[in-house]
Design a protein around this motif. Structure first.
Motif, PDB file in Angstrom:
ATOM      1  N   ARG A   1       0.928  -1.254  -0.018  1.00  0.00           N
ATOM      2  CA  ARG A   1       0.032  -0.038   0.068  1.00  0.00           C
ATOM      3  C   ARG A   1       0.936   1.237   0.129  1.00  0.00           C
ATOM      4  NH1 ARG A   1      -4.401  -0.016   4.520  1.00  0.00           N
ATOM      5  NH2 ARG A   1      -2.684  -0.506   5.922  1.00  0.00           N
ATOM      6  N   ILE A   2       2.093   1.221   0.617  1.00  0.00           N
ATOM      7  CA  ILE A   2       3.128   2.582   0.752  1.00  0.00           C
ATOM      8  C   ILE A   2       3.385   2.547  -0.809  1.00  0.00           C
ATOM      9  CG2 ILE A   2       5.016   3.232   1.370  1.00  0.00           C
ATOM     10  CD1 ILE A   2       4.585   1.957   4.191  1.00  0.00           C
ATOM     11  N   LEU A   3       3.892   1.367  -1.468  1.00  0.00           N
ATOM     12  CA  LEU A   3       4.244   1.415  -2.897  1.00  0.00           C
ATOM     13  C   LEU A   3       3.375   2.174  -3.672  1.00  0.00           C
ATOM     14  CD1 LEU A   3       6.211  -1.827  -3.020  1.00  0.00           C
ATOM     15  CD2 LEU A   3       6.957   0.185  -2.192  1.00  0.00           C
ATOM     16  N   ASP A   4       2.163   1.816  -3.509  1.00  0.00           N
ATOM     17  CA  ASP A   4       1.036   2.264  -4.579  1.00  0.00           C
ATOM     18  C   ASP A   4       0.474   3.757  -4.108  1.00  0.00           C
ATOM     19  OD1 ASP A   4       0.871  -0.196  -5.450  1.00  0.00           O
ATOM     20  OD2 ASP A   4      -0.979  -0.876  -4.556  1.00  0.00           O
ATOM     21  N   ALA A   5       0.707   3.879  -3.090  1.00  0.00           N
ATOM     22  CA  ALA A   5       0.343   5.384  -2.431  1.00  0.00           C
ATOM     23  C   ALA A   5       1.446   6.375  -3.196  1.00  0.00           C
ATOM     24  CB  ALA A   5       0.012   5.746  -0.961  1.00  0.00           C
ATOM     25  N   THR A   6       2.723   5.979  -2.927  1.00  0.00           N
ATOM     26  CA  THR A   6       3.926   6.945  -3.328  1.00  0.00           C
ATOM     27  C   THR A   6       3.701   7.010  -4.779  1.00  0.00           C
ATOM     28  OG1 THR A   6       5.069   6.052  -1.541  1.00  0.00           O
ATOM     29  CG2 THR A   6       6.205   7.077  -3.242  1.00  0.00           C
ATOM     30  N   ALA A   7       3.689   5.974  -5.546  1.00  0.00           N
ATOM     31  CA  ALA A   7       3.407   6.042  -7.113  1.00  0.00           C
ATOM     32  C   ALA A   7       2.244   7.042  -7.495  1.00  0.00           C
ATOM     33  CB  ALA A   7       3.128   4.699  -7.631  1.00  0.00           C
ATOM     34  N   ARG A   8       1.282   6.941  -6.853  1.00  0.00           N
ATOM     35  CA  ARG A   8       0.116   7.761  -7.022  1.00  0.00           C
ATOM     36  C   ARG A   8       0.622   9.237  -6.766  1.00  0.00           C
ATOM     37  NH1 ARG A   8      -3.105   3.697  -4.637  1.00  0.00           N
ATOM     38  NH2 ARG A   8      -3.066   4.816  -2.837  1.00  0.00           N
ATOM     39  N   LYS A   9       0.886   9.512  -5.750  1.00  0.00           N
ATOM     40  CA  LYS A   9       1.588  10.777  -5.452  1.00  0.00           C
ATOM     41  C   LYS A   9       2.324  11.410  -6.363  1.00  0.00           C
ATOM     42  CE  LYS A   9       2.876  13.304  -1.107  1.00  0.00           C
ATOM     43  NZ  LYS A   9       1.418  14.141  -1.106  1.00  0.00           N
ATOM     44  N   LEU A  10       3.154  10.717  -6.942  1.00  0.00           N
ATOM     45  CA  LEU A  10       4.088  11.237  -7.995  1.00  0.00           C
ATOM     46  C   LEU A  10       3.748  11.210  -9.358  1.00  0.00           C
ATOM     47  CD1 LEU A  10       7.404   9.293  -6.501  1.00  0.00           C
ATOM     48  CD2 LEU A  10       7.004  11.828  -6.568  1.00  0.00           C
TER      49      LEU A  10
END
Length: 320
Positions: free
Chosen positions: A252-261
């Protein structure tokens, strides 16, 4: 011509024992569904008798040397990142040095928990760029299973053991190599992710403790910011990136970071499902996995990034 640290080869090592969520649920109050939904983790490797941080690090180092086509005698620097050393001292890096048969080289450990490999990479790259080293082994290795509270289902399901290594070689000119590094720390957040022991306090090793939701919030903000920072230092943007190789803490951290960028999720290397969180080993382990399966190729622009207890966090832009 500028002197750069170029990745000449990589290697990794995992303990023989592989534990599924279903097997873990036989002894821990949890389930496969609960773990996968919250973390994306399906398996982890756990060190057995005779497997230590040093043995895993040595195996990964040998594979990295083989991939680089180099002999151990060529190495003049070993920087090993770990939060789970074999001994309080001496440095685990010196055990790796001896196991590889290197009579004399600079060898030491760094400790920045999950960000440790980025810190070790930065130190080795700086020494190579300054002329203080020519060929360096940079290793992340952990046996986190030995500091887990196996009765705490919120933490024991998250971590695994393993090691990853790269060989950095000095080269003059060219486009390949470490382009930029950005590192940070903020010790005010010590109590969100820590081990409740240590030689100068409890005289025990202690167990890992974590406040997961708070760590999650900091991780997404910090990782997105440092990734942008390191790209800006290299004069690059998110659109230039071929692959992000992140610390494998939580899907979930990986996905959320990708979305933020606004980064395409298919550009993010994900191994957390197979290895869980291997702390300082996770970035080099994920990198080696993606090199060996053919996803990462020479010439690709990579960003390594991680955040760990402390808090510490960092990123590196690298032309592979």
């Amino acid at each position: 011509m500028s002197r750069r640290a170029v990745i000449a080869g990589s290697g990794s090592a995992l303990p023989a024992r592989r534990i599924s969520n279903a097997e873990l649920a036989e002894t821990v109050d949890t389930s496969d569904e609960w773990i996968v939904e919250r973390t994306g983790i399906r398996f982890r490797h756990v060190a057995g008798e005779g497997e230590t941080t040093a043995t895993l690090a040595t195996d990964a180092a040998r594979r990295a040397l083989d991939a680089a086509g180099m002999a151990a005698a060529d190495i003049d620097l070993i920087v090993l990142a770990t939060a789970t050393p074999d001994q309080t001292f001496p440095a685990t890096a010196t055990k790796v040095q001896a196991a590889l048969g290197i009579d004399d080289c600079v060898a030491f450990d760094v400790q920045a928990v999950c960000s440790g490999f980025l810190y070790a990479l930065s130190v080795a790259e700086s020494m190579i760029r300054a002329g203080g080293a020519t060929n360096a082994l940079v290793i992340g290795a952990e046996t986190f299973s030995r500091i887990l509270d196996w009765e705490d289902r919120t933490t024991c399901v998250l971590f695994g053991d393993g090691a990853g290594a790269i060989v950095l070689r000095a080269e003059e000119g060219g486009d390949a190599g470490v382009l930029s590094v950005a590192l940070h720390a903020d010790g005010r957040h010590n109590q969100l992710l820590y081990v409740d022991g240590g030689p100068s306090t409890t005289q025990t090793v202690g167990k890992l403790r974590m406040k997961g939701p708070e760590v999650f919030k900091h991780a997404v903000v910090n990782l997105a910011a440092v990734l942008g920072e390191t790209l800006a230092k290299a004069g690059l943007g998110v659109a230039d990136v071929d692959w992000v190789v992140p610390h494998q803490a939580n899907r979930r951290i990986l996905d959320a970071t990708a979305r933020k960028l606004h980064l395409a999720p298919e550009k993010v290397i994900v191994t957390v499902d197979q290895h869980a969180n291997t702390s300082a080993a996770s970035v080099p382990l994920a990198f080696d996995t993606a090199v060996r399966d053919g996803r990462i190729k020479r010439g690709d622009l990579l960003v390594f990034e991680a955040m760990g207890g402390g808090f510490t966090w960092g990123a590196a832009a690298i032309r592979y």
